[in-house]
Design a protein around this motif. Structure first.
Motif, PDB file in Angstrom:
ATOM      1  N   LEU A 131      -4.974   5.346   1.876  1.00 53.28           N
ATOM      2  CA  LEU A 131      -5.240   6.140   0.667  1.00 53.28           C
ATOM      3  C   LEU A 131      -4.431   5.526  -0.473  1.00 53.28           C
ATOM      4  O   LEU A 131      -3.189   5.514  -0.412  1.00 53.28           O
ATOM      5  CB  LEU A 131      -4.809   7.604   0.881  1.00 53.28           C
TER       6      LEU A 131
ATOM      7  N   PRO B 206      -6.764   6.538   7.593  1.00 52.43           N
ATOM      8  CA  PRO B 206      -7.302   5.846   6.420  1.00 52.43           C
ATOM      9  C   PRO B 206      -6.206   5.420   5.448  1.00 52.43           C
ATOM     10  O   PRO B 206      -5.213   6.127   5.291  1.00 52.43           O
ATOM     11  CB  PRO B 206      -8.179   6.921   5.771  1.00 52.43           C
TER      12      PRO B 206
ATOM     13  N   LEU C 183      -4.034   0.823   9.684  1.00 53.61           N
ATOM     14  CA  LEU C 183      -4.685   1.495   8.558  1.00 53.61           C
ATOM     15  C   LEU C 183      -6.160   1.115   8.537  1.00 53.61           C
ATOM     16  O   LEU C 183      -6.522  -0.029   8.828  1.00 53.61           O
ATOM     17  CB  LEU C 183      -4.005   1.082   7.256  1.00 53.61           C
TER      18      LEU C 183
ATOM     19  N   ARG D 281       3.303   1.332  13.860  1.00 51.81           N
ATOM     20  CA  ARG D 281       1.977   0.753  13.668  1.00 51.81           C
ATOM     21  C   ARG D 281       2.107  -0.728  13.339  1.00 51.81           C
ATOM     22  O   ARG D 281       3.038  -1.116  12.627  1.00 51.81           O
ATOM     23  CB  ARG D 281       1.289   1.429  12.492  1.00 51.81           C
TER      24      ARG D 281
ATOM     25  N   ILE E  67       4.120   8.620   0.967  1.00 45.57           N
ATOM     26  CA  ILE E  67       3.515   7.336   1.356  1.00 45.57           C
ATOM     27  C   ILE E  67       2.131   7.188   0.727  1.00 45.57           C
ATOM     28  O   ILE E  67       1.701   6.110   0.396  1.00 45.57           O
ATOM     29  CB  ILE E  67       3.471   7.158   2.899  1.00 45.57           C
TER      30      ILE E  67
ATOM     31  N   GLU F 170      -0.265  -1.969  11.663  1.00 45.42           N
ATOM     32  CA  GLU F 170      -0.975  -1.831  10.371  1.00 45.42           C
ATOM     33  C   GLU F 170      -2.283  -2.610  10.305  1.00 45.42           C
ATOM     34  O   GLU F 170      -3.325  -2.062   9.996  1.00 45.42           O
ATOM     35  CB  GLU F 170      -0.084  -2.193   9.179  1.00 45.42           C
TER      36      GLU F 170
ATOM     37  N   TYR G 243       0.820  -1.225   0.000  1.00 44.12           N
ATOM     38  CA  TYR G 243       0.000   0.000   0.000  1.00 44.12           C
ATOM     39  C   TYR G 243       0.849   1.269   0.000  1.00 44.12           C
ATOM     40  O   TYR G 243       0.348   2.362  -0.214  1.00 44.12           O
ATOM     41  CB  TYR G 243      -0.908   0.029   1.255  1.00 44.12           C
TER      42      TYR G 243
HETATM   43  N1  5AD Z   1      -2.233   5.440   2.936  1.00 42.23           N
HETATM   44  C1  5AD Z   1      -2.229   5.828   4.219  1.00 42.23           C
HETATM   45  N2  5AD Z   1      -1.227   5.589   5.080  1.00 42.23           N
HETATM   46  C2  5AD Z   1      -0.156   4.930   4.601  1.00 42.23           C
HETATM   47  N3  5AD Z   1       0.985   4.529   5.221  1.00 42.23           N
HETATM   48  C3  5AD Z   1       1.743   3.922   4.285  1.00 42.23           C
HETATM   49  N4  5AD Z   1       1.120   3.903   3.093  1.00 42.23           N
HETATM   50  C4  5AD Z   1      -0.074   4.520   3.268  1.00 42.23           C
HETATM   51  C5  5AD Z   1      -1.176   4.793   2.422  1.00 42.23           C
HETATM   52  N5  5AD Z   1      -1.182   4.425   1.128  1.00 42.23           N
HETATM   53  C6  5AD Z   1       1.255   4.688   6.635  1.00 42.23           C
HETATM   54  C7  5AD Z   1       1.571   3.340   7.294  1.00 42.23           C
HETATM   55  C8  5AD Z   1       2.867   3.589   8.015  1.00 42.23           C
HETATM   56  C9  5AD Z   1       2.956   5.091   8.067  1.00 42.23           C
HETATM   57  C10 5AD Z   1       4.328   5.633   8.176  1.00 42.23           C
HETATM   58  O1  5AD Z   1       2.382   5.489   6.856  1.00 42.23           O
HETATM   59  O2  5AD Z   1       0.547   3.005   8.210  1.00 42.23           O
HETATM   60  O3  5AD Z   1       2.912   3.024   9.311  1.00 42.23           O
END
Ligand code: 5AD
Length: 433
Positions: free
Chosen positions: A323, A321, A291, A251, A398, A253, A159
């Motif tokens: 994303l 959330p 997430l 996290r 991210i 996750e 993700y």
């Molecule tokens: N959408 C939202 N949060 C994200 N993270 C990583 N990718 C995404 C995404 N696509 C969050 C993860 C990680 C934090 C640093 O960024 O939960 O723990």
């Protein structure tokens, strides 16, 4: 600008100190030398972090005294539950009554609530969560800073836009000097008291380099330092604690093992949990969560996530959330809506009403322009402002279109303080243990 109110030391016993904030007494771990009753200190995340000269503290307190009580009154007014109960679902009504009487809800009860979808019942759940936040935690709100020190990453989380799978992204690594200078500036110029250092995994610095960075920051700025470098190894957690880190943002996750393995090829949930348990044992303040809205995630999984965070002894719940990022395997997945996130924030409060510091994440702010206001009115009580030098922000991608991408720190601070004050909240983290 200050994010913590100085308190007066009432009592010191063993490694603890009791601090008086306008009549409210809080307990914190004392790591300051030569502290005595009558001294003024700042505490953050449950730790005494800085002693202040008496005249300086008294000046700050004088300017806060009136505002502090005015804000508390405004908060009290805004957190009243003024909704008629008629037309409410019987189960919701009973469970909210139970929460209001001071009981924490069980997993089964929360599983019932997470199925609620209609606005009227949800509104009642949000309001109850806000009421409980006011009742138990009052109006304090933590405002932490985060420096994203490097976007280099070798993990393949499906993700995440900065995962090793994304070959389009240009990578950066702040030098140790740049990190230290930024941290000192964040403390001196804007008055932050707590700072997260975050990077991809593994962080492209040796453990000795990371220790040296933390030590140097602590020598030059009274900051509560949280690390967020992923799974650095249990022995390294200990080394960074010895260097002065006191918080861990990691996290898990998702608590669903199968889904975790699917989303994180080559790694397992158990190792992550081991890190969180070890960190708790070492004395780190735990910031964890997951997430919301991942593919394959059920409501039941989300409830398990909240309870796992509680079980791990989370002081701060970090749930935001998912994303979809265009340059990841999950690019085409659907996005959840604001009300699912608010519901989760409210449920956290019902599960851990007296302790939870619940974060309104930047991802949530990116999803919805009303995230901050609505989140604060649904049980949440903390923010993390992005203090990464602006030239790197877009590269820490991210997820796409992060709201804080180009915003100067000063503007973020001003916006946050204005919002908090408009809702009767004080930008303080007076640190409870
Ligand atoms: N959408 C939202 N949060 C994200 N993270 C990583 N990718 C995404 C995404 N696509 C969050 C993860 C990680 C934090 C640093 O960024 O939960 O723990």
């Amino acid at each position: 600008m200050c994010y913590a109110i100085p308190g007066k030391v009432k009592r010191i016993e063993n490694k603890f100190v009791w601090i008086d904030y306008f009549g409210q007494i809080k307990k914190a771990v004392n790591e300051l030398d030569g502290l005595e009753p009558g001294d003024y200190i700042y505490a953050q995340g449950g730790y005494a972090i800085e002693k202040l000269p008496r005249h300086e503290a008294e000046g700050i307190l004088a300017s806060w005294r009136e505002t502090f009580f005015q804000l508390q009154e405004l908060d009290l007014e805004l957190s009243k539950i003024d909704l008629a109960k008629s037309g409410l679902d019987k189960g919701v009504s009973e469970l909210m009554d139970k929460s209001l009487k001071g009981f924490e809800l069980s997993k089964e009860e929360v599983n019932y609530l997470i199925g609620i979808e209609d606005d009227k019942n949800l509104e009642f759940i949000y309001k109850t969560a806000n009421f409980l936040r006011q009742k138990y935690i009052k109006n304090s709100c933590c405002v932490h800073g985060i420096i994203e020190i490097s976007n280099q990453c070798q993990r393949n989380c499906s993700y995440c836009g900065i995962s090793g799978l994304n070959h389009k992204l240009s990578r950066y690594r702040m030098s140790p000097e740049e990190i230290i200078d930024t941290a000192i500036k964040v403390s001196k110029e804007w008055g932050f008291k707590a700072l997260v250092l975050q990077s991809g995994e593994p962080a492209p610095y040796s453990i000795d380099e990371l220790s040296a960075i933390i030590k140097k920051i602590k020598e030059n700025a009274p900051l509560f330092i949280c690390i967020s470098f992923g799974e650095i190894g249990l022995a390294n957690l200990e080394k960074l604690y010895q260097a002065g880190a006191r918080g861990l943002l990691l996290r898990f996750e998702t608590s669903n093992q199968k889904n975790y393995s699917k989303l994180h090829p080559g790694s397992n949930l158990e190792n992550r949990i081991q890190h969180l348990k070890k960190a708790k044992e070492l004395g780190y303040l735990i910031m964890t969560g997951g997430l919301i809205g991942l593919p394959g995630q059920s409501n039941k999984d989300l409830v398990e996530d909240i309870f796992l965070a509680k079980e791990l002894g989370a002081e701060m719940y970090s749930f935001g959330p998912f994303l979809p990022h265009p340059d990841t395997p999950l690019a085409k997945e659907k996005v959840i809506n604001e009300k699912e996130v608010l519901k989760l924030l409210a449920l956290i409060r019902l599960v851990d009403p007296k302790n939870a510091k619940t974060l309104i994440t930047t991802a949530f702010e990116t999803l919805s322009s009303s995230a901050r206001t609505k989140g604060l009115l649904s049980g949440a009580n903390s923010f993390m402002l992005n203090v990464t030098p602006v030239e790197y922000r877009n590269k820490y991608s991210i997820y796409p279109n992060r709201v804080t991408s180009g915003k100067q720190v000063g503007d973020q601070v001003e916006e946050t303080i204005t919002l908090l004050k408009s809702l009767g909240r004080a930008p303080t983290d007076i640190g409870v243990v």
